[in-house]
Write an enzyme that holds these catalytic residues in place. Structure first.
Site, PDB file in Angstrom:
ATOM      1  N   TRP A 127      -1.758  -9.115   7.310  1.00  0.00           N
ATOM      2  CA  TRP A 127      -0.759  -9.138   6.242  1.00  0.00           C
ATOM      3  C   TRP A 127       0.376  -8.185   6.644  1.00  0.00           C
ATOM      4  O   TRP A 127       0.099  -7.020   6.960  1.00  0.00           O
ATOM      5  CB  TRP A 127      -1.436  -8.672   4.949  1.00  0.00           C
ATOM      6  CG  TRP A 127      -0.585  -8.692   3.732  1.00  0.00           C
ATOM      7  CD1 TRP A 127       0.204  -9.714   3.295  1.00  0.00           C
ATOM      8  CD2 TRP A 127      -0.452  -7.639   2.765  1.00  0.00           C
ATOM      9  NE1 TRP A 127       0.816  -9.362   2.119  1.00  0.00           N
ATOM     10  CE2 TRP A 127       0.433  -8.091   1.774  1.00  0.00           C
ATOM     11  CE3 TRP A 127      -1.001  -6.357   2.649  1.00  0.00           C
ATOM     12  CZ2 TRP A 127       0.787  -7.320   0.671  1.00  0.00           C
ATOM     13  CZ3 TRP A 127      -0.652  -5.594   1.548  1.00  0.00           C
ATOM     14  CH2 TRP A 127       0.235  -6.072   0.581  1.00  0.00           C
ATOM     15  N   ASP A 208     -10.148  -4.665   3.131  1.00  0.00           N
ATOM     16  CA  ASP A 208      -9.182  -5.154   2.151  1.00  0.00           C
ATOM     17  C   ASP A 208      -9.756  -6.455   1.590  1.00  0.00           C
ATOM     18  O   ASP A 208      -9.889  -7.439   2.327  1.00  0.00           O
ATOM     19  CB  ASP A 208      -7.841  -5.396   2.867  1.00  0.00           C
ATOM     20  CG  ASP A 208      -6.755  -5.877   1.911  1.00  0.00           C
ATOM     21  OD1 ASP A 208      -7.045  -6.120   0.730  1.00  0.00           O
ATOM     22  OD2 ASP A 208      -5.597  -6.018   2.373  1.00  0.00           O
ATOM     23  N   ALA A 210      -9.012  -9.102  -1.256  1.00  0.00           N
ATOM     24  CA  ALA A 210      -8.006  -9.490  -2.261  1.00  0.00           C
ATOM     25  C   ALA A 210      -8.212 -10.912  -2.770  1.00  0.00           C
ATOM     26  O   ALA A 210      -7.475 -11.352  -3.653  1.00  0.00           O
ATOM     27  CB  ALA A 210      -6.610  -9.353  -1.661  1.00  0.00           C
ATOM     28  N   LYS A 243      -5.272 -11.968  -7.686  1.00  0.00           N
ATOM     29  CA  LYS A 243      -5.447 -13.399  -7.462  1.00  0.00           C
ATOM     30  C   LYS A 243      -6.626 -13.951  -8.266  1.00  0.00           C
ATOM     31  O   LYS A 243      -6.483 -14.950  -8.958  1.00  0.00           O
ATOM     32  CB  LYS A 243      -5.659 -13.705  -5.979  1.00  0.00           C
ATOM     33  CG  LYS A 243      -4.990 -12.752  -5.024  1.00  0.00           C
ATOM     34  CD  LYS A 243      -3.561 -13.089  -4.716  1.00  0.00           C
ATOM     35  CE  LYS A 243      -2.882 -11.885  -4.088  1.00  0.00           C
ATOM     36  NZ  LYS A 243      -1.732 -12.150  -3.296  1.00  0.00           N
TER      37      LYS A 243
HETATM   38  C1  LMR Z   1       0.887 -12.608   0.147  1.00  0.00           C
HETATM   39  O1  LMR Z   1       0.393 -12.283   1.236  1.00  0.00           O
HETATM   40  O2  LMR Z   1       1.677 -13.546   0.026  1.00  0.00           O
HETATM   41  C2  LMR Z   1       0.493 -11.845  -1.089  1.00  0.00           C
HETATM   42  O3  LMR Z   1      -0.436 -10.868  -0.781  1.00  0.00           O
HETATM   43  C3  LMR Z   1       1.652 -11.340  -1.850  1.00  0.00           C
HETATM   44  C4  LMR Z   1       2.353 -10.209  -1.214  1.00  0.00           C
HETATM   45  O4  LMR Z   1       2.545  -9.204  -1.893  1.00  0.00           O
HETATM   46  O5  LMR Z   1       2.738 -10.303  -0.039  1.00  0.00           O
END
Ligand code: LMR
Length: 393
Positions: A127, A208, A210, A243
């Site tokens: 991410w 992590d 999520a 989520k």
């Molecule tokens: C994403 O990866 O799209 C989500 O986790 C939202 C974000 O805050 O980036």
């Protein structure tokens, strides 16, 4: 003073959100930011959340501060959901945080306090906000291989080879389930191999999580995190309710730290200290709703049922997209979409192809070709499949 500021790098995901909003074309498709949308394109408030909000409105008598760590009942309820019996209270300290990002940020700050020189190892890719926060905090970081561009699965061999270079006290950031951005996940046997290696090297995992409930179900999605917490002496777990409870803007997260029972009080004190330094008391509204849902059998059953509908909708979209691509391309090369789990799949399109999908077809996905499966519906899947084949992925 303000004149001295320099432009900051823009977050790729948020930039895409903005571009989509500004696009005036009819029929544009947003597969960018990770937000669930129902078949009508709405991100609904879940039924159990509405019911809990109603009940809270009727029963809440004060908005006075909670504790610095947040309401202990929230930590108990959410750690129970994620870890089940592995959430040993004698080993666990925890703080409520503003969303999963807040939990990650506080985890990194805790690491910096305890071990300033520790390198944080990230999957390649991960991410984008992970490296961004680590860079901002000035912490050393390194990457381990994760994604096999050919098979679009996990490069488990490469991952273990790279993690063999981890030094004692380094931190390995792992996605508990539903890897973001790839959708490719380790099997439990591969998790066990990673755990054995981390134990041998003396590394500390930061998990992590999520997307619990978006992959193979609430229990299955938590299995790897439970294994790590059971097997390793020290573990940090950053969890998000954005989520799976659909409460994105309420900013509801939890950071859990597992260590020795002797060190628990000091760890808890440090976590509360970090909350105080950064924002004082954590947000409470979302945490209270989550606690109410998890501790009320009827609300919990309804929430689990709706989450299961969401998960099955996403699995259905995956199968539909994989089948459509198989039909249009006459090959099985997109079968990985059915095997990936969670909100995302990295489809392996080049940056030019991603650009063409946007400019020629009005389809928005992140530049690394991560698409949000939950942004699709039965009508948009065939359009996406045609466009993917048309740009030559
Ligand atoms: C994403 O990866 O799209 C989500 O986790 C939202 C974000 O805050 O980036």
């Amino acid at each position: 003073m303000l004149d001295a500021l320099k432009q900051q790098p823009q977050d790729k995901i948020l930039m895409l959100m903005q571009m989509f909003r500004e696009d005036t074309r009819d029929g544009k498709i947003d597969l960018g930011v990770g937000v669930y949308k129902d078949p009508t394109g709405l991100t609904p408030v879940m039924r159990a959340i509405k019911a809990a909000e109603h009940r809270l409105w009727e029963t809440e008598t004060t908005k006075a501060y909670t504790g610095l760590a947040g309401d202990p009942a929230f930590a108990e309820a959410l750690s129970g959901l994620i870890l089940g019996p592995s959430a040993d209270p004698a080993r666990m300290s925890a703080i409520a945080t503003p969303g999963g990002t807040g939990a990650i940020r506080q985890a990194l700050e805790l690491i910096r306090l305890a071990a300033p020189g520790a390198t944080v190892w990230l999957s390649n890719p991960t991410w984008p906000n992970h490296p961004s926060i680590i860079r901002y905090l000035g912490m050393p970081m390194a990457e381990y291989r994760y994604f096999d561009a050919e098979s679009r699965g996990v490069d488990a061999e490469g991952m273990l080879e790279d993690l063999a270079r981890v030094e004692r006290g380094d931190v390995v950031l792992l996605h508990g389930c539903c890897h973001n951005p790839t959708g490719a996940n380790l099997t439990l046997a591969q998790w066990q191999a990673v755990i054995d290696l981390m134990l041998e090297k003396g590394a500390i995992p930061l998990i992590d999580i999520a997307y619990q409930g978006f992959g193979d179900g609430l229990e299955a999605d938590a299995a790897a995190t439970r294994l790590v917490v059971d097997k390793m002496p020290e573990v940090l777990v950053a969890a998000s309710c954005s989520k799976n409870f659909g409460i994105y803007r309420e900013r509801t997260g939890l950071l859990m730290a597992f260590g020795s029972p002797e060190g628990r009080a000091v760890a808890q004190g440090n976590l509360a200290f970090l909350n105080r330094q950064n924002y004082s008391f954590p947000p409470d509204h979302g945490a209270r709703l989550v606690t109410m849902i998890l501790t009320d059998p009827a609300l919990r059953a309804d929430w689990e049922a709706e989450l299961e509908e969401v998960r099955n909708t996403m699995l259905g979209l995956r199968s539909q997209l994989a089948a459509e691509l198989q039909r249009l391309s006459g090959s099985d090369r997109f079968a990985f979409i059915g095997a990936h789990r969670g909100m995302f799949s990295r489809i392996g399109a080049s940056p030019e192809q991603v650009e063409r999908l946007r400019t020629e077809h009005g389809i928005y996905m992140v530049g690394d070709s991560r698409l949000n499966i939950a942004g699709l519906n039965a009508e948009t899947v065939p359009k996406l499949a045609e466009a993917i084949v048309a740009v030559g992925v």
